[in-house]
Design an enzyme around this catalytic site. Structure first.
Site, PDB file in Angstrom:
ATOM      1  N   HIS A 242       0.869  -1.177   0.000  1.00  0.00           N
ATOM      2  CA  HIS A 242       0.000   0.000   0.000  1.00  0.00           C
ATOM      3  C   HIS A 242       0.909   1.232   0.000  1.00  0.00           C
ATOM      4  CE1 HIS A 242      -4.010  -1.882   1.526  1.00  0.00           C
ATOM      5  NE2 HIS A 242      -3.966  -1.803   0.204  1.00  0.00           N
TER       6      HIS A 242
ATOM      7  N   ASP B  83       1.037   4.093   1.339  1.00  0.00           N
ATOM      8  CA  ASP B  83       1.503   4.773   2.559  1.00  0.00           C
ATOM      9  C   ASP B  83       2.699   4.062   3.211  1.00  0.00           C
ATOM     10  OD1 ASP B  83      -0.491   2.808   3.114  1.00  0.00           O
ATOM     11  OD2 ASP B  83      -0.892   3.653   5.102  1.00  0.00           O
ATOM     12  N   HIS B  84       2.976   2.813   2.807  1.00  0.00           N
ATOM     13  CA  HIS B  84       4.075   2.050   3.422  1.00  0.00           C
ATOM     14  C   HIS B  84       5.320   1.942   2.541  1.00  0.00           C
ATOM     15  CE1 HIS B  84       1.607   0.499   6.836  1.00  0.00           C
ATOM     16  NE2 HIS B  84       0.674   0.952   6.021  1.00  0.00           N
TER      17      HIS B  84
ATOM     18  N   HIS C  24      -4.772  -8.366   6.440  1.00  0.00           N
ATOM     19  CA  HIS C  24      -5.128  -7.023   5.967  1.00  0.00           C
ATOM     20  C   HIS C  24      -5.972  -7.159   4.698  1.00  0.00           C
ATOM     21  CE1 HIS C  24      -4.779  -2.774   5.659  1.00  0.00           C
ATOM     22  NE2 HIS C  24      -3.829  -2.721   4.758  1.00  0.00           N
TER      23      HIS C  24
ATOM     24  N   HIS D  74       0.450   3.868  13.254  1.00  0.00           N
ATOM     25  CA  HIS D  74      -0.497   3.911  12.132  1.00  0.00           C
ATOM     26  C   HIS D  74      -1.824   4.529  12.612  1.00  0.00           C
ATOM     27  CE1 HIS D  74      -2.786   2.391   8.583  1.00  0.00           C
ATOM     28  NE2 HIS D  74      -1.602   2.390   7.992  1.00  0.00           N
TER      29      HIS D  74
HETATM   30 ZN   LIG Z   1      -1.353   1.698   6.005  1.00  0.00          ZN
HETATM   31 ZN   LIG Z   2      -2.527  -1.095   4.173  1.00  0.00          ZN
END
Ligand SMILES: [Zn+2]
Ligand SMILES: [Zn+2]
Length: 306
Positions: free
Chosen positions: A64, A66-67, A140, A269
């Site tokens: 993802h 954001d990571h 997830h 997070h």
């Molecule tokens: Zn995330």
């Molecule tokens: Zn994620």
């Protein structure tokens, strides 16, 4: 030597003025271990005084944005700084394509080797003399991994007085005993390491979840951790949303820390909807007292264990 756990980014999905996107660095005696590399990580590294030249392994939990979006920038800046030391990158399948596509499209060169390791199975993924890194599948919205850093036990304390009393001459025989080997003296007497050393000393264990909702295998994966860094995107009142999006709430993260018998829990997070994270802290502490909410540039020191 102490291991410093440095939180470079503690936000989830989008950054806020106070929180950058996810990245945590373990500053170990011989190298840096980075977990996730959200956008802006390179600037956070500068502010957190993290070297761009030290030995480095990067572990990405999942693909993802954001990571992972900070990684191309970190690599590019390292090249501009003429880094020579290789970088090893680990993560789920797809990371190779992501890194190579970005590098090709943006047409930047590197001054150092980059080794990309796509993880196919759970289990040990790095096996070093001082530690191992292990992976377990997270729970997830897309596939990914949680990681654990497990330091190997150190030999026990060496007692020179005991060695002298047993008539062992200073020198090679001392080194052999300190390395855990038995020795035979000139008179034929055998001395075992346990005769001159204390019991072996436990190593440290740190677990980083990335994005996940609770899952059954986690407690045994994280068992006995000195520190669990667990995502806690939403507060308990949004447990239904957390379940749908594949995230955790504070009391869920705290329950995992309890089940694992962990020493400490750091929540990270954090959704942008919580400019003040006290609510998350209160909810977690009801279940697991030794909780903190991570902030950018927070440092947790884990000294050697006796
Ligand atoms: Zn995330
Ligand atoms: Zn994620």
């Amino acid at each position: 030597m102490s291991i410093s756990v440095i939180f470079l980014g503690t936000s989830g999905s989008v950054p806020t003025l106070k929180r950058s996107l996810p990245s945590v660095v373990l500053q170990c005696p011989k190298e840096l271990l980075m977990f996730d590399c959200g956008e802006n990580t390179q600037r956070q590294m500068m502010q957190g005084k993290i070297s761009f030249h030290r030995r480095l392994k990067v572990f990405l939990t999942h693909l993802h944005g954001d990571h992972v979006l900070g990684l191309p920038g970190v690599l590019q800046t390292m090249a501009l700084m003429d880094r020579k030391e290789p970088v090893q990158i680990y993560g789920p399948p797809g990371i190779r394509n992501f890194i190579l596509c970005t590098k090709d499209t943006l047409n930047f060169g590197l001054t150092f080797p980059v080794e990309i390791n796509e993880i196919l199975n759970e289990g040990m993924i790095v096996n070093q003399e001082e530690y191992t890194i292990n992976a377990v599948k997270s729970n997830h919205s897309i596939s990914g991994f949680c990681y654990s850093f497990i330091e190997r036990p150190r030999p026990g304390k060496f007692y020179p007085k005991k060695a002298k009393a047993l008539g062992i001459p200073v020198g090679e025989l001392w080194s052999r005993l300190q390395a855990g080997k038995k020795v035979t003296l000139a008179d034929g007497k055998v001395v075992l390491p346990g005769d001159v050393m204390g019991p072996s000393r436990e190593g440290r264990k740190i677990v980083y979840t990335g994005d996940t909702k609770p899952f059954e295998a986690f407690a045994s994966f994280a068992a006995g951790a000195d520190l669990i860094i667990h995502e806690s995107t939403f507060d308990d009142s949004l447990a239904d949303k957390a379940a749908v999006d594949g995230h955790s709430t504070p009391s869920q993260a705290a329950a995992e820390a309890n089940a694992a018998g962990a020493q400490r829990l750091a929540l990270t997070h954090i959704s942008a909807r919580y400019p003040n994270a006290n609510l998350l802290l209160e909810q977690a502490k009801k279940v697991f007292e030794e909780t903190v909410v991570a902030e950018d540039f927070m440092v947790v020191e884990l000294p050697l264990k006796d």
